[in-house]
Design an enzyme around this catalytic site. Structure first.
Site, PDB file in Angstrom:
ATOM      1  N   CYS A   1       0.835  -1.193   0.000  1.00  0.00           N
ATOM      2  CA  CYS A   1       0.000   0.000   0.000  1.00  0.00           C
ATOM      3  C   CYS A   1       0.875   1.250   0.000  1.00  0.00           C
ATOM      4  O   CYS A   1       1.814   1.351   0.798  1.00  0.00           O
ATOM      5  CB  CYS A   1      -0.912   0.001   1.209  1.00  0.00           C
ATOM      6  SG  CYS A   1      -2.204  -1.247   1.141  1.00  0.00           S
TER       7      CYS A   1
ATOM      8  N   ALA B   1      -3.070  -3.540  -2.525  1.00  0.00           N
ATOM      9  CA  ALA B   1      -4.484  -3.815  -2.246  1.00  0.00           C
ATOM     10  C   ALA B   1      -5.338  -2.716  -2.870  1.00  0.00           C
ATOM     11  O   ALA B   1      -5.241  -1.537  -2.503  1.00  0.00           O
ATOM     12  CB  ALA B   1      -4.709  -3.887  -0.742  1.00  0.00           C
TER      13      ALA B   1
ATOM     14  N   GLN C   1      -3.788  -6.853  -6.807  1.00  0.00           N
ATOM     15  CA  GLN C   1      -4.477  -7.475  -5.682  1.00  0.00           C
ATOM     16  C   GLN C   1      -5.830  -6.786  -5.501  1.00  0.00           C
ATOM     17  O   GLN C   1      -5.907  -5.588  -5.244  1.00  0.00           O
ATOM     18  CB  GLN C   1      -3.640  -7.335  -4.412  1.00  0.00           C
ATOM     19  CG  GLN C   1      -4.205  -8.080  -3.220  1.00  0.00           C
ATOM     20  CD  GLN C   1      -3.380  -7.877  -1.962  1.00  0.00           C
ATOM     21  OE1 GLN C   1      -3.347  -6.767  -1.424  1.00  0.00           O
ATOM     22  NE2 GLN C   1      -2.717  -8.921  -1.506  1.00  0.00           N
TER      23      GLN C   1
ATOM     24  N   TYR D   1      -8.332  -8.449   6.738  1.00  0.00           N
ATOM     25  CA  TYR D   1      -9.278  -7.696   5.924  1.00  0.00           C
ATOM     26  C   TYR D   1     -10.532  -8.536   5.669  1.00  0.00           C
ATOM     27  O   TYR D   1     -10.673  -9.642   6.200  1.00  0.00           O
ATOM     28  CB  TYR D   1      -8.595  -7.197   4.652  1.00  0.00           C
ATOM     29  CG  TYR D   1      -7.461  -6.238   4.960  1.00  0.00           C
ATOM     30  CD1 TYR D   1      -7.699  -5.086   5.703  1.00  0.00           C
ATOM     31  CD2 TYR D   1      -6.157  -6.507   4.554  1.00  0.00           C
ATOM     32  CE1 TYR D   1      -6.662  -4.214   6.024  1.00  0.00           C
ATOM     33  CE2 TYR D   1      -5.110  -5.641   4.885  1.00  0.00           C
ATOM     34  CZ  TYR D   1      -5.377  -4.492   5.620  1.00  0.00           C
ATOM     35  OH  TYR D   1      -4.358  -3.638   5.960  1.00  0.00           O
TER      36      TYR D   1
ATOM     37  N   ARG E   1      -4.309 -14.636  -1.819  1.00  0.00           N
ATOM     38  CA  ARG E   1      -3.435 -14.410  -0.666  1.00  0.00           C
ATOM     39  C   ARG E   1      -4.203 -14.712   0.608  1.00  0.00           C
ATOM     40  O   ARG E   1      -5.323 -14.214   0.804  1.00  0.00           O
ATOM     41  CB  ARG E   1      -2.908 -12.975  -0.630  1.00  0.00           C
ATOM     42  CG  ARG E   1      -1.821 -12.804   0.437  1.00  0.00           C
ATOM     43  CD  ARG E   1      -1.099 -11.489   0.354  1.00  0.00           C
ATOM     44  NE  ARG E   1       0.317 -11.666   0.700  1.00  0.00           N
ATOM     45  CZ  ARG E   1       1.171 -10.673   0.868  1.00  0.00           C
ATOM     46  NH1 ARG E   1       0.780  -9.423   0.720  1.00  0.00           N
ATOM     47  NH2 ARG E   1       2.431 -10.919   1.173  1.00  0.00           N
TER      48      ARG E   1
ATOM     49  N   LEU F   1      10.611 -11.019   5.122  1.00  0.00           N
ATOM     50  CA  LEU F   1      12.034 -10.759   5.410  1.00  0.00           C
ATOM     51  C   LEU F   1      12.933 -11.740   4.677  1.00  0.00           C
ATOM     52  O   LEU F   1      13.767 -12.419   5.270  1.00  0.00           O
ATOM     53  CB  LEU F   1      12.275 -10.804   6.923  1.00  0.00           C
ATOM     54  CG  LEU F   1      11.371  -9.894   7.772  1.00  0.00           C
ATOM     55  CD1 LEU F   1      11.687 -10.048   9.254  1.00  0.00           C
ATOM     56  CD2 LEU F   1      11.488  -8.437   7.345  1.00  0.00           C
TER      57      LEU F   1
ATOM     58  N   ARG G   1       9.247  -4.750   1.627  1.00  0.00           N
ATOM     59  CA  ARG G   1      10.141  -3.719   2.180  1.00  0.00           C
ATOM     60  C   ARG G   1      11.584  -3.900   1.718  1.00  0.00           C
ATOM     61  O   ARG G   1      12.306  -2.912   1.518  1.00  0.00           O
ATOM     62  CB  ARG G   1      10.049  -3.740   3.703  1.00  0.00           C
ATOM     63  CG  ARG G   1       8.764  -3.108   4.228  1.00  0.00           C
ATOM     64  CD  ARG G   1       8.513  -3.411   5.689  1.00  0.00           C
ATOM     65  NE  ARG G   1       8.146  -4.801   5.898  1.00  0.00           N
ATOM     66  CZ  ARG G   1       7.743  -5.298   7.067  1.00  0.00           C
ATOM     67  NH1 ARG G   1       7.673  -4.500   8.122  1.00  0.00           N
ATOM     68  NH2 ARG G   1       7.430  -6.564   7.184  1.00  0.00           N
TER      69      ARG G   1
END
Length: 376
Positions: free
Chosen positions: A25, A57, A99, A189, A237, A307, A330
């Site tokens: 996002c 999303a 997505q 969600y 997902r 990660l 990230r």
């Protein structure tokens, strides 16, 4: 040869490698429209060598957005700016996914870096500020005192509208040229809220038993698959575990994945969490066991996330059959060229994955005697 950087396919979609950009996002849209930020943000990952880039999303309805600044695909006018992004991603040899999402009771929250609804009256029109009452399986707030709003419980007509909205958004995604769509049923969600006993307190056919709680996710998947081109893959997902003793568990996800596979889902994007009270041990690769459990239990390709920036470990995950794809979020923000860099780390001595305008990196590497020139 690196297995991470071997080509593969899902249905009729050929992928140049098994690296994926997970949805992230950006909270940078106005009225759901993609803009130059999204173009640059996503385009740099295509330049950076990733195989599949999945957009954030994207709300299938206005009230399905996490915040007023999320992308949307609830009206035809939103197609064109997304198509521009898709075209560029394709021009760089990558595939594009989107997505499709509904935030449910986690909708209508502030833009994260604002620390609450701090917009001035002057700012509100410029940023497209909106605030609304969200919908959910049950009229229970996600968390008190954290900028969430108590939702309204969906009735039968509301549930039907959710399904229809996913279908309409999938049709628009096809018009925009996307290679795949991902149904978002993770992270607490809306669809995840229906799955989890932590949020779903219904007593009708959408609540109670695991079979009933899976119903909406399966109905959405079946409806989207029916309108999504047969040659294009469909992803789902899920939060494989709520990471909560009273929530959705790994064994539930294996059963769900088996049913999703029957309906034509081609891969499961495996994450976890999304509800208050969840506990995490966030070390490198902490969610890989979820991808392996679903892959082994449902015999379906999986995407691992969490990660995963170490190239050697990413290669092991693919080689060992723990997952079929490696996702970065990230880590890719930190290094948009992670894919081309990782390929060198894994032994590539050519620069084929670098786009032509960037191949002068080779001359720099030669001068510095690094990468493929380190031993020359």
């Amino acid at each position: 040869m690196s297995q991470l950087f071997s080509s593969t396919s899902l249905r009729g979609l050929a992928l140049r490698n098994r690296t994926v950009i997970a949805p992230m996002c950006q909270y940078s849209a106005v009225d759901g429209f993609a803009n130059d930020w999204h173009f640059v943000h996503l385009g740099r990952f295509a330049i950076g060598g990733f195989g599949l880039i999945i957009l954030e999303a994207t709300g299938v309805t206005p009230e399905g957005r996490i915040s007023y600044a999320d992308l949307g695909l609830w009206k035809d006018e939103q197609i064109a700016p997304l198509a521009r992004i898709v075209d560029f991603i394709h021009s760089q040899g990558a595939a594009a996914g989107i997505q499709l999402a509904h935030a449910g009771r986690k909708a209508s929250t502030p833009v994260p870096w604002r620390n609450g609804f701090t917009e001035t009256e002057e700012e509100k029109p410029r940023v497209g500020f909106e605030h609304w009452t969200p919908v959910a399986p049950s009229a229970e707030i996600h968390a008190e005192g954290k900028d969430f709003t108590k939702p309204t419980a969906l009735d039968a007509a509301g549930i039907r509208n959710i399904i229809d909205s996913f279908v309409a958004a999938a049709k628009r995604a096809e018009q925009a040229g996307f290679d795949t769509v991902e149904v978002h049923a993770a992270h607490g969600y809306l669809l995840n809220q229906f799955l989890s006993p932590l949020a779903n307190k219904r007593t009708d056919e959408y609540g109670g038993s695991r079979e009933n709680r899976m119903r909406l996710v399966l109905e959405v998947t079946e409806a989207v698959r029916a309108v999504w081109p047969a040659e294009k893959p469909l992803l789902v997902r899920i939060s494989v575990s709520d990471n909560h003793p009273e929530g959705w568990q790994v064994e539930d996800s294996v059963v769900l994945a088996q049913e999703l596979k029957k309906l034509g889902a081609d891969a499961i994007d495996c994450s976890s969490g999304g509800f208050e009270g969840a506990t995490f041990n966030t070390v490198a690769g902490y969610q890989v066991p979820f991808a392996k459990a679903v892959r082994d239990g449902a015999d379906i390709p999986t995407m691992a996330v969490g990660l995963l920036g170490d190239a050697g470990r990413a290669e092991e995950i693919i080689a060992n059959g723990e997952a079929d794809f490696i996702e970065l979020a990230r880590g890719a923000l930190d290094d948009p060229n992670w894919a081309v860099h990782a390929r060198h780390e894994l032994g590539a001595d050519d620069y084929e994955l670098w786009p032509n305008p960037t191949k002068r990196v080779r001359e720099r590497d030669r001068a510095l005697r690094q990468r493929s020139f380190a031993s020359k």
